[in-house]
Enzyme design. Structure first.
Site, mmCIF file in Angstrom:
data_model
loop_
_atom_site.group_PDB
_atom_site.id
_atom_site.type_symbol
_atom_site.label_atom_id
_atom_site.label_comp_id
_atom_site.label_asym_id
_atom_site.label_seq_id
_atom_site.Cartn_x
_atom_site.Cartn_y
_atom_site.Cartn_z
ATOM 1 N N ASP A 17 -119.777 17.858 -58.185
ATOM 2 C CA ASP A 17 -119.707 17.009 -58.982
ATOM 3 C C ASP A 17 -120.645 16.340 -58.193
ATOM 4 O OD1 ASP A 17 -116.822 17.391 -59.102
ATOM 5 O OD2 ASP A 17 -116.195 16.663 -57.158
ATOM 6 N N GLN A 69 -118.896 33.244 -54.547
ATOM 7 C CA GLN A 69 -120.822 32.893 -54.596
ATOM 8 C C GLN A 69 -121.768 31.831 -55.442
ATOM 9 O OE1 GLN A 69 -121.659 36.882 -55.969
ATOM 10 N NE2 GLN A 69 -119.987 38.050 -55.247
ATOM 11 N N GLU A 120 -91.179 6.822 -43.576
ATOM 12 C CA GLU A 120 -91.004 8.703 -43.916
ATOM 13 C C GLU A 120 -92.906 8.339 -43.528
ATOM 14 O OE1 GLU A 120 -92.465 6.142 -47.538
ATOM 15 O OE2 GLU A 120 -90.789 6.165 -46.163
ATOM 16 N N HIS A 134 -90.912 1.547 -44.525
ATOM 17 C CA HIS A 134 -92.063 3.096 -45.156
ATOM 18 C C HIS A 134 -91.528 4.119 -43.592
ATOM 19 C CE1 HIS A 134 -92.786 2.766 -49.716
ATOM 20 N NE2 HIS A 134 -93.254 1.250 -49.328
ATOM 21 N N CYS A 167 -87.773 0.747 -49.896
ATOM 22 C CA CYS A 167 -88.476 -0.840 -49.802
ATOM 23 C C CYS A 167 -88.368 -1.364 -50.901
ATOM 24 C CB CYS A 167 -90.108 0.102 -50.088
ATOM 25 S SG CYS A 167 -91.744 -1.286 -50.316
ATOM 26 N N LYS A 198 -111.268 38.399 -56.532
ATOM 27 C CA LYS A 198 -112.967 38.174 -57.360
ATOM 28 C C LYS A 198 -113.872 37.990 -56.793
ATOM 29 C CE LYS A 198 -113.764 40.434 -60.712
ATOM 30 N NZ LYS A 198 -114.142 41.844 -60.719
ATOM 31 N N MET A 218 -84.513 -0.323 -51.325
ATOM 32 C CA MET A 218 -83.855 -1.392 -51.019
ATOM 33 C C MET A 218 -83.219 -2.850 -51.410
ATOM 34 S SD MET A 218 -84.130 -3.563 -47.378
ATOM 35 C CE MET A 218 -84.622 -5.368 -48.504
ATOM 36 N N GLN A 219 -84.555 -3.114 -52.523
ATOM 37 C CA GLN A 219 -85.005 -4.159 -52.644
ATOM 38 C C GLN A 219 -83.655 -3.660 -54.226
ATOM 39 O OE1 GLN A 219 -88.397 -4.987 -53.588
ATOM 40 N NE2 GLN A 219 -88.684 -5.407 -52.671
ATOM 41 N N LEU A 228 -107.217 22.889 -53.339
ATOM 42 C CA LEU A 228 -107.548 23.794 -52.894
ATOM 43 C C LEU A 228 -106.413 23.816 -51.624
ATOM 44 C CD1 LEU A 228 -110.242 25.572 -54.002
ATOM 45 C CD2 LEU A 228 -108.051 26.767 -54.074
#
Length: 550
Positions: free
Chosen positions: A153, A198, A525, A523, A386, A193, A389-390, A16
């Protein structure tokens, strides 16, 4: 100020957006001048997600200190604009492991070890450790705790019991419970709804937790009469029921929550300082995203493209590169297994850049190598990360350096020319120790993980992007460039523009006669933020813009 805690739970179904909600709340409170930290508690039994299939878990995020963590930590870091650590993510497996280790040492003095109090006490200790951690030399004013999974859960019950107890331990004025739940809109009925919400709140209250705020995940903002209904049946104040409607991009969420008054409600409940929020940076960011001056198309060639969550940070970092260049980045995901020499022209028709991300295993490798050959020969901007590159090293070895049987030890342990090989040892500067590995080591937690320094060579594309000769980047790998091939590759036009400070590990490669061809072992990112895009992604997208203009 004593640290106050915000607990975020989710109901009805998963995915969600608890992580984004937690990150956005953190961003809002940070904009009010508060020091905020966020923790994710995952109920699964794995010690960490490091060995989990990306199709089951999504991306494995890596922190500076080497934690393999849930992808939500990426959201936390990007929205807070700060680095987190191993303390910011834990799992049932890690909690149980600590308790069992204590039992074996005799720490419990012969007691019968049970879920309550031993497991719940360990969970509470993990949560409270955040209040003792330092953020820029400051104790956090706010600790936001996201409980993974969904209410109901069975594996999440110990975590819910622990956060229930913490309200008694810390005082009601220091704890706030936020419940994110689904409020579906039925087009045939023409209304939202509330029944799922609830029932979700009823389940939460049966455990002993009464939510103070309800976030309603929905397609469109919910009207006041629906908010009043939820307020009545869930026993929360009407002005504590908020919409969390669908948005065009995730960076609008802090602004949407601010418009709804969520941060004001939180500060009022916890009696926090009411400093005015400074959201101008977020407004400027969203304005840039919504008013691009152009567009480029980037193709990501991977093996987990069926679930883009496997490349979440990569996706965001490319978008950050677009923000830095004031353009939209159109991302196309292609399964490397389908790429061949026969269809490569059609697949990459009209693209402005090709990126091959990290991954593991031999499946789809030849398609990645073919993609890299195409990018190199057609002068298309290429970025390999990673494993990417290899693969670039292997492609160069086979098609430029004349090493026809070049391969990685990962894909073929008996290959004649292992241009990529298993690292047996490396220096861990954080612990001032040499790490040793071999093929018989455990899989989990044994890679070269976390932030390591890298030295750049001047007058290279990497140096131009970073504008410095010393950087630190996050790693997650166990294979590395084989140094015995360095001279041979250099003679053919490969530049080793970034290495470890002792020059023993290759960190960045680039090609001499190519507009933009860079591969990095780390990495990047994981260190890109919307307000501060990573230099390599910024430069890669800039190169793609230049290609687009040709």
């Amino acid at each position: 100020m004593k640290t106050k805690f915000i607990f975020i739970t989710g109901g009805v179904l998963s995915s969600l957006g608890k992580g984004l909600s937690a990150a956005s709340i953190g961003a809002l409170l940070t904009s009010r001048g508060m020091t905020v930290t966020i923790q994710k508690l995952d109920p699964y039994i794995n010690i960490d997600p490091g060995t989990m299939n990306p199709y089951q878990h999504g991306e494995v995020y890596v922190t500076d200190d080497g934690a393999e963590a849930d992808l939500d930590l990426g959201h936390y870091e990007r929205f807070l604009g700060t680095s987190l650590s191993q303390k910011n993510n834990s799992t049932s497996g890690a909690i149980y492991y600590k308790v069992i280790s204590k039992e074996r040492r005799g720490d419990y003095l012969g007691a019968t070890v049970q879920v309550i109090p031993h497991i719940t006490d360990e969970i509470k200790s993990t949560i409270l450790s955040l209040a003792k951690s330092s953020i820029d030399n400051n104790t956090p004013d706010i600790a936001i705790i996201e409980i993974g999974g969904t209410i109901g859960d069975i594996e999440g019950l110990p975590f819910l019991e622990a956060i229930r107890q913490l309200q008694t331990d810390l005082g009601r004025q220091n704890c706030l419970y936020i419940h994110l739940t689904l409020v579906p809109y039925l087009g045939t009925a023409g209304e939202h709804k509330t029944k799922p919400t609830q029932h979700s709140v009823k389940e939460l209250r049966s455990i002993g937790i009464q939510p103070n705020i309800i976030l309603c995940r929905c397609e469109k903002p919910i009207p006041d009469d629906i908010k009043a209904k939820i307020s009545l049946f869930c026993d929360v104040e009407k002005d504590a029921v908020f919409s969390a409607a669908d948005i065009n991009n995730i960076y609008e969420l802090p602004l949407k929550f601010y418009t709804e008054g969520l941060d004001q409600k939180i500060t009022s409940f916890l009696n926090l300082p009411t400093k005015q929020a400074n959201l101008k940076p977020w407004e400027q960011l969203v304005n840039t995203i919504n008013n691009p001056k152009g567009k480029v198309t980037i193709t990501i060639v991977g093996k987990y493209v069926g679930l883009t969550e496997a490349y979440k940070s990569l996706h965001e970092a490319l978008c950050h590169g677009g923000i830095a260049n004031e353009i939209t980045v159109d991302l196309q995901y292609v399964n490397s297994e389908i790429i061949t020499e026969d269809n490569v022209n059609e697949i990459f028709k009209g693209v402005d850049g090709i990126l091959v991300p990290g991954g593991f295993g031999s499946r789809g490798i030849e398609g990645k190598i073919e993609s890299i050959r195409y990018a190199r020969q057609k002068n298309i901007p290429f970025f390999g990360i990673c494993l990417g590159m290899q693969c670039a090293v292997i492609e160069f070895a086979r098609n430029v350096a004349g090493i026809e049987k070049a391969n990685s030890e990962e894909f073929n342990p008996v290959a004649a020319d292992k241009v990529i090989y298993l690292m047996k040892e490396w220096y861990d500067f954080r612990n001032n120790a040499i790490e040793y590995r071999d093929s018989l080591c455990d899989k989990g937690g044994t890679m070269r993980l976390g932030s390591y320094p890298c030295t750049l060579i001047k007058n290279t594309k990497a140096f131009k992007a970073y504008q410095t000769d010393s950087i630190e980047e996050r790693h997650r790998h166990r294979y590395e460039f084989n140094n015995i091939y360095r001279d041979q590759f250099a003679e053919k036009g490969m530049i080793f523009s970034g290495t470890s400070p002792d020059n023993t590990l290759v960190e960045i490669i680039e090609l001499l006669n190519h507009p933009w061809f860079i591969g990095c072992q780390f990495h990047p990112e994981f260190k890109s933020y919307p307000m501060k895009p990573h230099p390599l992604f910024k430069d890669f997208i800039h190169a793609a813009c230049n290609h687009n203009k040709q």
